[in-house]
Design a protein around this motif. Structure first.
Motif, PDB file in Angstrom:
ATOM      1  N   ILE A 113       3.679 -43.554   3.684  1.00 58.66           N
ATOM      2  CA  ILE A 113       3.967 -42.217   3.326  1.00 58.66           C
ATOM      3  C   ILE A 113       3.800 -41.917   1.981  1.00 58.66           C
ATOM      4  CG2 ILE A 113       5.905 -40.741   3.470  1.00 58.66           C
ATOM      5  CD1 ILE A 113       6.951 -42.452   5.570  1.00 58.66           C
ATOM      6  N   LEU A 114       4.147 -42.806   1.073  1.00 53.97           N
ATOM      7  CA  LEU A 114       3.933 -42.706  -0.544  1.00 53.97           C
ATOM      8  C   LEU A 114       2.563 -42.493  -0.776  1.00 53.97           C
ATOM      9  CD1 LEU A 114       6.857 -44.345  -2.089  1.00 53.97           C
ATOM     10  CD2 LEU A 114       6.803 -41.831  -1.221  1.00 53.97           C
ATOM     11  N   LEU A 115       1.791 -43.213  -0.184  1.00 51.58           N
ATOM     12  CA  LEU A 115       0.404 -43.267  -0.366  1.00 51.58           C
ATOM     13  C   LEU A 115      -0.448 -42.067   0.147  1.00 51.58           C
ATOM     14  CD1 LEU A 115      -0.873 -46.980   0.548  1.00 51.58           C
ATOM     15  CD2 LEU A 115      -1.055 -45.858  -1.819  1.00 51.58           C
ATOM     16  N   ALA A 116      -0.182 -41.731   1.335  1.00 55.96           N
ATOM     17  CA  ALA A 116      -0.557 -40.607   1.781  1.00 55.96           C
ATOM     18  C   ALA A 116      -0.394 -39.280   1.045  1.00 55.96           C
ATOM     19  CB  ALA A 116      -0.114 -40.079   3.418  1.00 55.96           C
ATOM     20  N   GLU A 117       0.896 -39.217   0.283  1.00 51.59           N
ATOM     21  CA  GLU A 117       1.408 -38.187  -0.585  1.00 51.59           C
ATOM     22  C   GLU A 117       0.843 -38.297  -1.938  1.00 51.59           C
ATOM     23  OE1 GLU A 117       2.599 -35.295   0.479  1.00 51.59           O
ATOM     24  OE2 GLU A 117       3.339 -35.790   2.356  1.00 51.59           O
ATOM     25  N   GLU A 118       0.075 -39.492  -1.906  1.00 52.97           N
ATOM     26  CA  GLU A 118      -0.652 -39.698  -3.583  1.00 52.97           C
ATOM     27  C   GLU A 118       0.528 -39.940  -4.498  1.00 52.97           C
ATOM     28  OE1 GLU A 118      -3.321 -36.607  -4.032  1.00 52.97           O
ATOM     29  OE2 GLU A 118      -4.780 -37.406  -2.639  1.00 52.97           O
ATOM     30  N   VAL A 119       1.687 -40.466  -4.131  1.00 49.54           N
ATOM     31  CA  VAL A 119       2.787 -40.858  -5.125  1.00 49.54           C
ATOM     32  C   VAL A 119       3.062 -42.306  -5.253  1.00 49.54           C
ATOM     33  CG1 VAL A 119       3.520 -38.397  -5.153  1.00 49.54           C
ATOM     34  CG2 VAL A 119       4.814 -40.165  -3.771  1.00 49.54           C
ATOM     35  N   TRP A 120       2.460 -43.125  -4.430  1.00 48.60           N
ATOM     36  CA  TRP A 120       2.805 -44.707  -4.247  1.00 48.60           C
ATOM     37  C   TRP A 120       2.286 -45.197  -5.670  1.00 48.60           C
ATOM     38  CZ3 TRP A 120       0.563 -49.458  -4.846  1.00 48.60           C
ATOM     39  CH2 TRP A 120       1.369 -50.585  -4.513  1.00 48.60           C
ATOM     40  N   GLN A 121       3.523 -46.019  -6.266  1.00 52.61           N
ATOM     41  CA  GLN A 121       3.149 -46.826  -7.593  1.00 52.61           C
ATOM     42  C   GLN A 121       3.781 -48.126  -6.951  1.00 52.61           C
ATOM     43  OE1 GLN A 121       4.862 -44.610 -10.874  1.00 52.61           O
ATOM     44  NE2 GLN A 121       3.222 -43.294 -10.747  1.00 52.61           N
ATOM     45  N   PRO A 122       3.179 -49.333  -7.991  1.00 51.10           N
ATOM     46  CA  PRO A 122       3.775 -50.730  -7.346  1.00 51.10           C
ATOM     47  C   PRO A 122       5.164 -50.770  -7.733  1.00 51.10           C
ATOM     48  CG  PRO A 122       2.539 -50.607  -9.203  1.00 51.10           C
ATOM     49  CD  PRO A 122       2.397 -49.275  -8.729  1.00 51.10           C
ATOM     50  N   TYR A 123       6.025 -50.226  -7.363  1.00 48.78           N
ATOM     51  CA  TYR A 123       7.408 -50.360  -7.964  1.00 48.78           C
ATOM     52  C   TYR A 123       8.629 -49.994  -7.142  1.00 48.78           C
ATOM     53  CZ  TYR A 123       4.687 -49.578 -12.227  1.00 48.78           C
ATOM     54  OH  TYR A 123       3.871 -49.879 -13.211  1.00 48.78           O
ATOM     55  N   PHE A 124       9.518 -50.715  -7.099  1.00 47.10           N
ATOM     56  CA  PHE A 124      10.748 -50.664  -5.919  1.00 47.10           C
ATOM     57  C   PHE A 124      12.006 -50.610  -6.435  1.00 47.10           C
ATOM     58  CE2 PHE A 124      13.278 -52.725  -2.615  1.00 47.10           C
ATOM     59  CZ  PHE A 124      13.127 -51.603  -1.396  1.00 47.10           C
ATOM     60  N   MET A 125      12.731 -49.784  -5.638  1.00 49.05           N
ATOM     61  CA  MET A 125      14.066 -49.484  -5.908  1.00 49.05           C
ATOM     62  C   MET A 125      15.063 -49.916  -4.914  1.00 49.05           C
ATOM     63  SD  MET A 125      16.320 -46.219  -7.187  1.00 49.05           S
ATOM     64  CE  MET A 125      15.404 -45.923  -8.709  1.00 49.05           C
ATOM     65  N   ALA A 126      15.779 -50.992  -4.494  1.00 52.02           N
ATOM     66  CA  ALA A 126      16.467 -51.430  -3.288  1.00 52.02           C
ATOM     67  C   ALA A 126      17.557 -50.319  -3.018  1.00 52.02           C
ATOM     68  CB  ALA A 126      16.760 -52.735  -3.315  1.00 52.02           C
ATOM     69  N   PRO A 127      17.741 -49.765  -1.590  1.00 50.18           N
ATOM     70  CA  PRO A 127      19.045 -48.866  -1.381  1.00 50.18           C
ATOM     71  C   PRO A 127      20.255 -50.104  -1.596  1.00 50.18           C
ATOM     72  CG  PRO A 127      17.168 -48.341   0.043  1.00 50.18           C
ATOM     73  CD  PRO A 127      16.804 -49.477  -0.727  1.00 50.18           C
ATOM     74  N   ALA A 128      21.388 -49.566  -2.055  1.00 55.93           N
ATOM     75  CA  ALA A 128      22.478 -50.310  -2.435  1.00 55.93           C
ATOM     76  C   ALA A 128      22.117 -51.499  -3.177  1.00 55.93           C
ATOM     77  CB  ALA A 128      22.973 -50.562  -0.864  1.00 55.93           C
TER      78      ALA A 128
END
Ligand SMILES: [Zn+2]
Length: 245
Positions: A113-128
């Motif tokens: 989804i983020l790639l299709a919106e051209e905003v994906w970066q290789p970083y993650f923030m886990a919910p909770a």
């Protein structure tokens, strides 16, 4: 001098824009870059506190162009397990406790989804703040490089993913290392926003970008490792005391 990062959790179409936008503009006036935890496909109704922004991803692209870090904040932000994961902070998770393949599939959906919106970066923030070893392995398989979470005051590596520590929602004046201030804007009062605004103005020079933080490589030297273990025990003991009440 210690360095500071600022991260916003729960960046979603129905977030508290009336609070977020003025604070974000204030940060930008000071040249500060933020870490934005963007939920790719928000299914958590608790995150809808104001009118949904139909141009949500346009806004995210604007922030990306400004230089903010876009961190994938889960995929749906649904809590489906009672697992607190590696950090042991909250006993609910979108990922921890699930099988590797299941986690990877969900993470991949969000990434696409983020790639299709051209905003994906290789970083993650886990919910909770909840993730386990399988989450890290799946992230690595999907070409993620770093996440914003962990104990201590210096970045460290686990399962080939760089963990940039995040301990509290406020700044601890210890004079060394890196600290990440975590902001849940939906829950912030006007006075809370005011005190954050004052704090960033006074400490403007201490702020660095997430990419700069990742580059700080301390290896396994003794001070960062000791601080990590110490902070883990102190925070776990503190949380236990509060949850016992
Ligand atoms: Zn969240």
């Amino acid at each position: 001098m210690s360095k500071i990062l600022i991260r916003f959790d729960d960046v979603a179409p129905g977030m508290a824009w009336s609070k977020f936008i003025p604070l974000k503009e204030h940060l930008e006036s000071l040249g500060i870059r933020s870490i934005l935890g963007v939920v790719p496909d928000c299914q958590d109704q608790k995150l809808n506190v104001e009118e949904i922004k139909p141009d949500f991803f346009n806004l995210i692209r604007t922030y990306r162009d400004y230089g903010d870090i876009i961190a994938q904040h889960g995929t749906h932000h649904n809590y489906v397990t009672q697992d607190s994961g590696i950090l042991g902070i909250n006993n609910f998770s979108e990922f921890a406790g699930l099988a590797f393949e299941e986690q990877k599939l969900t993470l991949k959906k969000g990434k696409e989804i983020l790639l299709a919106e051209e905003v994906w970066q290789p970083y993650f923030m886990a919910p909770a703040h909840s993730f386990d070893t399988n989450t890290l392995k799946a992230l690595r398989d999907l070409d993620f490089h770093a996440l914003t979470d962990g104990y201590g005051f210096y970045p460290y590596i686990k399962e080939n993913i760089v963990l940039v520590p995040q301990l509290t929602s406020f700044y601890l004046p210890i004079g060394l290392g890196i600290q990440t201030i975590c902001i849940h804007i939906n829950a912030l009062s006007d006075s809370g926003i005011q005190s954050i605004s004052n704090f960033v103005r006074k400490n403007q020079k201490k702020f660095i970008s997430f990419k700069e933080a990742i580059e700080i490589n301390t290896g396994s030297s003794i001070i960062p490792t000791s601080l990590r273990i110490l902070s883990k025990h102190i925070l776990r003991a503190k949380r236990k005391r509060f949850s016992d009440k």
